[in-house]
Design an enzyme around this catalytic site. Structure first.
Site, PDB file in Angstrom:
ATOM      1  N   TRP A   1       0.827  -1.206   0.000  1.00 31.92           N
ATOM      2  CA  TRP A   1       0.000   0.000   0.000  1.00 31.92           C
ATOM      3  C   TRP A   1       0.856   1.247   0.000  1.00 31.92           C
ATOM      4  O   TRP A   1       0.546   2.229  -0.691  1.00 31.92           O
ATOM      5  CB  TRP A   1      -0.989  -0.038   1.157  1.00 31.92           C
ATOM      6  CG  TRP A   1      -1.860  -1.250   1.058  1.00 31.92           C
ATOM      7  CD1 TRP A   1      -1.833  -2.352   1.862  1.00 31.92           C
ATOM      8  CD2 TRP A   1      -2.837  -1.531   0.032  1.00 31.92           C
ATOM      9  NE1 TRP A   1      -2.737  -3.286   1.410  1.00 31.92           N
ATOM     10  CE2 TRP A   1      -3.365  -2.812   0.290  1.00 31.92           C
ATOM     11  CE3 TRP A   1      -3.296  -0.825  -1.071  1.00 31.92           C
ATOM     12  CZ2 TRP A   1      -4.346  -3.408  -0.510  1.00 31.92           C
ATOM     13  CZ3 TRP A   1      -4.275  -1.405  -1.878  1.00 31.92           C
ATOM     14  CH2 TRP A   1      -4.786  -2.678  -1.599  1.00 31.92           C
TER      15      TRP A   1
ATOM     16  N   ASP B   1      -1.297   6.904   6.385  1.00 30.90           N
ATOM     17  CA  ASP B   1      -2.358   5.968   6.041  1.00 30.90           C
ATOM     18  C   ASP B   1      -2.515   5.033   7.241  1.00 30.90           C
ATOM     19  O   ASP B   1      -1.653   4.204   7.498  1.00 30.90           O
ATOM     20  CB  ASP B   1      -1.971   5.189   4.780  1.00 30.90           C
ATOM     21  CG  ASP B   1      -2.987   4.110   4.425  1.00 30.90           C
ATOM     22  OD1 ASP B   1      -3.981   3.929   5.158  1.00 30.90           O
ATOM     23  OD2 ASP B   1      -2.773   3.426   3.398  1.00 30.90           O
TER      24      ASP B   1
ATOM     25  N   LYS C   1     -11.660  -1.859   8.308  1.00 32.75           N
ATOM     26  CA  LYS C   1     -10.941  -2.708   9.247  1.00 32.75           C
ATOM     27  C   LYS C   1     -11.475  -2.409  10.659  1.00 32.75           C
ATOM     28  O   LYS C   1     -12.336  -3.121  11.143  1.00 32.75           O
ATOM     29  CB  LYS C   1      -9.425  -2.484   9.150  1.00 32.75           C
ATOM     30  CG  LYS C   1      -8.785  -3.248   7.973  1.00 32.75           C
ATOM     31  CD  LYS C   1      -8.699  -2.421   6.737  1.00 32.75           C
ATOM     32  CE  LYS C   1      -7.622  -2.812   5.754  1.00 32.75           C
ATOM     33  NZ  LYS C   1      -7.818  -3.994   4.948  1.00 32.75           N
TER      34      LYS C   1
END
Lengths: 357, 357
Positions: free
Chosen positions: A102, A169, A193
Site C-alpha cells: 500500500w 495511512d 478494518k
C-alpha cells in the site's frame, strides 16, 4: 455450526452490536417508519448520524482544535491521489517510505502529481521490517507513512517527529491505539478494518494545510470543499457512515482507544507467544516491528499448510490464508476480535502440533 | 402509525424485499456464519454478488457487446470529473446542455479539464423546460446530457442522435424505462434513486472510448483500470453493491424496465391529472417535458403550502417538500413507489381542496 471466528484482513470482523444495529436500521430507523436506507441525507436523522460519527472520531482520538474530520468515499486508494492533489503543486517534492504494497501504491500514485523522494524501503526483504535509518528532508511538502502494513504484518510502533507535515495511512490500525494527532498533518483510513464497513474513508486534516496550492482540484477530491460542506458536498455513503458511528460507539463503550490498545496488546502477545513456542510455525517479520493487527506466520514445513488450513476451518476459524505476497497464514485481529478468538486459534495450533509431532 | 409513503428525492424509496434482504445480510450471509458486512470482497460470496449485479445491469438494459459495466464510488458528482478526465485532453472541447443544477455542476466541473460548449440552456426560465433547438457539433469529444432533472421535474422524453459519443447522467431515471444503450458512449448513475442505496455509482461505457487520451489519470478515476479489475481495483462498497443487486433482482421480477415504464407512466398520469384538475395546485414545468420520476407542483395560494404539508405528513406522506430552487412540492415517484402511494397523495390533495374550497 460452531461460532465462526473471523480473521479476514478486510472487510473484517465488526462488533456484533454494530451489525445488529445495522440490521435493524435497514428495516426502520428512529421511529420514522422508514428504513435508514431510504432516508434523505439532508434529514435531521442522518445529519445526527454524521455529526455523532465526526464527534466520536474527535473524542476517541483527541483531535485538537485546528483539525477537521471528514467521511469521504473511494477508500485509501483514492487518498493516495487526493493527498498529493491537494498538498503539492507541480514541481514540488513529497517524501515517502516504502514499507509494503500500500505504501508502494501510494508513492506510485503521487508520482503523477509531484516529485517523490523515497527515503527508505524494505522491499528487498519482502517488506519484513520497518526501515528506521533515514532523515526527513526539510524541503519537501510532506512526509507520508503507512502505519500498519496489512499484507506483511509490520507496524510502526512509534511515529517519527517530522519537520514537514506528517501524513499517515492508518487504514488498518486506526482506533487500535492512542495517537497524538497533533504530530500529523493528515491522517486517512478506509473504514473496513477497525471502523466499520467498506464504502467510506475517514480523513483528519490540519486546516492550515489546505487551500495552499495553485492546481485545480476536482470538487469531489477537494478536501477544503468537502470539509466546508460537512462531508455532504454530495450524497454521502449513508449506511457506511452509520456503521462507522455504531462501531465507534462500541469503541467508546469498551473504554476508548487506550482500552483497545490494552486488549490488542494482550491478543497479539498470546498469538506471537504461540508462534514462537510452537515447533511447526514461525513469524515472518522482525520482532520489533510486528503488527498487533495482522499477525503473519508460515510453517517450517510448507507441505503442512493445506492440512492446517483445513483444521482451522473445521474449528470455525475463517480468513486465515496469508496474502500471496507472503504465503502461509495471516491472522487479522482487529479491535472487534475478542480474546476468545485468539485462544481458539492458539488451541488449533497446539492441537495441530501435537497431531503432527 | 399509518403506512409511510416515501416521496424523498434520494436517497429514496426502495423495494421492501431488498431492504429485508439487506437486513438479513447484516446478520448472516449465505450460510457462512458471517455477516456480509464483515466478509472479504475477494471471497466467492461477494464475487458472486458483484457478478450478478453486473449481469442484471446488462440483462435489464440490454447492454450490447463492446460495452463494460462497473460499480464505482463517489456518486454522479465524481463522474462529473471522471468523464472529462478520461475522455478529453487539454485543449479538447466537450458539449453540454444546461438543463438544471446537476447539468450545470457537470459542465462546471468539465471546465477544469477541457473547453466546454454549452449548446442550450433553460436556466433563464428556472429550468422549467428542456431546450430542443440546438445542433451537436461534430468536432467535440462528446456531448453530455442529464436525462432527468431531479430538482426541476423535467425529463428527456427521447435522446438525441449524436454524431459524437453521447454521455448521459441517468442518476434519477435509470431502470425506469428502456433505453437503447447503443446510442450512448457512456451512461452513469448514482445508485440512490432507482438502483439501491447511496455509496455506489453505475457506469456503462463503450470500451473503444477508453485509453485514448494522453493525460495521466489517477488510478481510482481511470475507467479502464477499474474495468480491467472488474470493479475491484480496491475494496468496493460491498453493501451498496449488494443492495443494487437486490434492487435489480426486484426490477427483473416485476417484468424488467418495460414493466417499470408502464407502471411509472400510470403513476405519473394519475398524479399529473390531479394537479391539472385540482383548483389549488399547478405544475411547474412545460407539459411535454414533465418527468415521470419527480413531479414538481406549487399552490396558486402559496400561503396554503404549510397547511397542505401538514395534511400530507399526517397522512403518512413523507419527503414531499420541494427543493428550495423551485419551492412548493416535489413527489419523487421512483420505481419502488407503488400506485397506492400515488393514490394516497391524490386523496390528500382532493380532501385538502374540498376543505379549502
Amino acid at each position: 455450526m460452531p461460532k465462526v471466528h473471523n480473521f479476514s484482513p478486510g472487510p473484517s470482523i465488526l462488533p456484533r452490536q454494530a451489525m445488529e444495529a445495522g440490521s435493524r436500521a435497514c428495516l426502520e430507523f428512529q421511529g420514522t417508519g422508514l428504513s435508514l436506507l431510504e432516508m434523505s441525507h439532508r434529514g435531521k436523522e442522518f445529519i445526527g448520524v454524521m455529526n455523532e460519527a465526526i464527534s466520536l472520531v474527535k473524542e476517541l482520538l483527541g483531535v485538537p482544535a485546528g483539525y477537521s474530520v471528514a467521511f469521504l468515499q473511494g477508500g485509501a486508494s483514492l487518498q493516495f491521489a487526493m493527498v498529493p492533489f491537494n498538498l503539492t503543486d507541480e514541481g514540488d517534492t513529497a517524501a515517502y517510505t516504502d514499507t509494503g504494497t500500500w505504501a508502494s501504491k501510494a508513492l506510485k500514485e503521487a508520482k503523477m502529481f509531484c516529485n517523490v523522494k523515497v527515503l527508505a524501503s524494505s522491499k528487498e526483504a519482502n517488506y519484513n521490517f520497518i526501515p528506521k535509518n533515514y532523515e526527513i528532508p526539510k524541503d519537501v511538502r510532506y512526509f507520508h507513512v503507512t502505519s500498519n502494513n496489512t499484507i506483511y504484518g509490520t507496524q510502526l510502533q512509534t511515529f517519527p517527529n517530522s519537520p514537514v507535515p506528517l501524513i499517515a495511512d492508518m487504514s488498518s490500525d486506526i482506533f487500535s491505539r492512542p495517537v497524538d494527532v497533533s504530530k500529523f498533518g493528515l491522517i486517512y483510513a478506509g473504514a473496513q478494518k477497525n471502523m466499520g464497513i467498506a464504502g467510506t474513508t475517514l480523513v483528519i486534516v490540519k486546516d492550515e494545510l489546505l487551500g495552499k496550492v495553485k492546481r485545480k482540484i476536482p470538487s469531489m477530491l477537494d478536501y477544503k470543499l468537502q470539509i466546508e460542506n460537512e462531508s455532504m458536498y454530495n450524497t454521502p455513503p449513508v449506511f457506511a457512515v452509520y456503521m462507522a458511528m455504531e462501531t465507534l460507539r462500541w469503541v467508546k463503550q469498551q473504554g476508548g482507544v487506550a482500552a483497545m490498545q490494552k486488549r490488542n496488546e494482550e491478543k497479539a502477545r498470546r498469538l506471537y507467544a504461540e508462534i514462537e513456542a510452537n515447533p511447526l510455525f514461525k513469524g515472518t517479520c522482525a520482532v520489533e516491528d510486528r503488527s498487533r493487527m495482522n499477525v503473519t506466520f508460515v510453517m517450517h514445513k510448507p507441505e503442512l499448510e493445506g492440512a492446517f488450513n483445513k483444521a482451522a476451518e473445521a474449528a470455525g476459524l475463517s480468513g486465515l490464508k496469508g496474502h500471496r505476497s507472503v504465503g502461509g497464514f495471516r491472522a487479522s485481529i482487529y479491535n472487534a476480535m475478542d480474546v476468545d478468538g485468539i485462544d481458539a486459534l492458539v488451541t488449533v495450533m497446539r492441537d495441530f502440533a501435537k497431531a503432527n509431532a
